[in-house]
Design an enzyme around this catalytic site. Structure first.
Site, mmCIF file in Angstrom:
data_model
loop_
_atom_site.group_PDB
_atom_site.id
_atom_site.type_symbol
_atom_site.label_atom_id
_atom_site.label_comp_id
_atom_site.label_asym_id
_atom_site.label_seq_id
_atom_site.Cartn_x
_atom_site.Cartn_y
_atom_site.Cartn_z
ATOM 1 C CB CYS A 87 -37.797 115.929 -7.613
ATOM 2 S SG CYS A 87 -36.851 115.615 -9.120
ATOM 3 C CG HIS A 196 -34.601 114.245 -4.293
ATOM 4 N ND1 HIS A 196 -35.844 113.661 -4.363
ATOM 5 C CD2 HIS A 196 -34.216 114.460 -5.585
ATOM 6 C CE1 HIS A 196 -36.205 113.512 -5.628
ATOM 7 N NE2 HIS A 196 -35.236 113.997 -6.389
ATOM 8 C CD GLU A 198 -36.744 113.094 -0.906
ATOM 9 O OE1 GLU A 198 -36.872 112.717 -2.089
ATOM 10 O OE2 GLU A 198 -36.683 114.302 -0.587
#
Length: 226
Positions: A87, A196, A198
């Site tokens: 991002c 994302h 994560e």
């Protein structure tokens, strides 16, 4: 154990997600790295988190690119070591010139947030060796400037070198050229990814498809150090 460094800029908000993804799910060592740091030699991998570095003033990543740590990231990357940006981290990598192209405002001119299907376009990288070629995965997105753009010559080069790693599947949420969600540099050791991973490490979060990306990095490191 591999040692991951998670760079923290003023305004970062995805740094803790990255740290916990590595420590708690992947089981490797990770620690925060200040934006003032000038030496990254103790790390095996550098991660640039999402968020709003320096409040996204000027352009997303435009101020962060001048942080002392980014000169260290350039040196780190020049040694062939893995650098991952998600991002805002992707935006910073393009602003510094470590990755080609630019991230523009979403064509809707609105911030978008939700779960997004992606296709694995190249599973022969240090970031994707755990995935199957053309595998469809789901990762969360949360951005206002995720519209990847590059000129025709750069796009041709990205295709010829297999630098397009993930593309948006079914829908293109932001207007990115050729549905691009992720690219690497020519050498293949720097990756930018707008979604994302994560935030998709465990099924209870809606997807665990992000885990394979970080495990792929660990696989690569174990292979080169064996």
């Amino acid at each position: 154990m591999a040692k991951f460094g998670v760079v923290v800029f003023p305004g970062s908000n995805g740094d803790q997600d990255l740290l916990l993804a590595i420590q708690d799910v992947i089981g490797e060592e990770a620690e925060y790295v200040s934006h003032r740091t000038t030496d990254l030699s103790e790390y095996d991998v550098i991660l640039l988190p999402g968020g709003f570095s320096y409040g996204d003033y000027l352009r997303c990543g435009a101020i962060a690119k001048s942080s002392p740590v980014m000169e260290a990231v350039k040196q780190f990357a020049s040694e062939g070591k893995p650098v991952f940006g998600t991002c805002n981290g992707f935006q910073i990598l393009t602003e510094t010139g470590l990755l080609p192209g630019v991230l523009l405002n979403n064509t809707s001119l609105k911030f978008i947030c939700g779960m997004q299907p992606l296709k694995v376009k190249n599973n022969q990288t240090m970031f994707t060796n755990e995935y199957e070629q053309d595998e469809i995965i789901t990762l969360p997105i949360a951005h206002g400037e995720g519209n990847y753009y590059c000129d025709n010559a750069t796009l041709k080069e990205l295709k010829e070198n297999n630098q397009i790693i993930f593309t948006y599947e079914k829908t293109n949420p932001n207007g990115s050229v050729e549905d691009i969600a992720s690219i690497t540099n020519k050498e293949g050791n720097i990756i930018g990814l707008m979604p994302h991973p994560e935030r998709a490490m465990e099924d209870l979060l809606g997807s665990s498809d992000g885990k394979k990306l970080f495990q792929s990095i660990v696989n690569h490191l174990r292979k080169v150090t064996a």
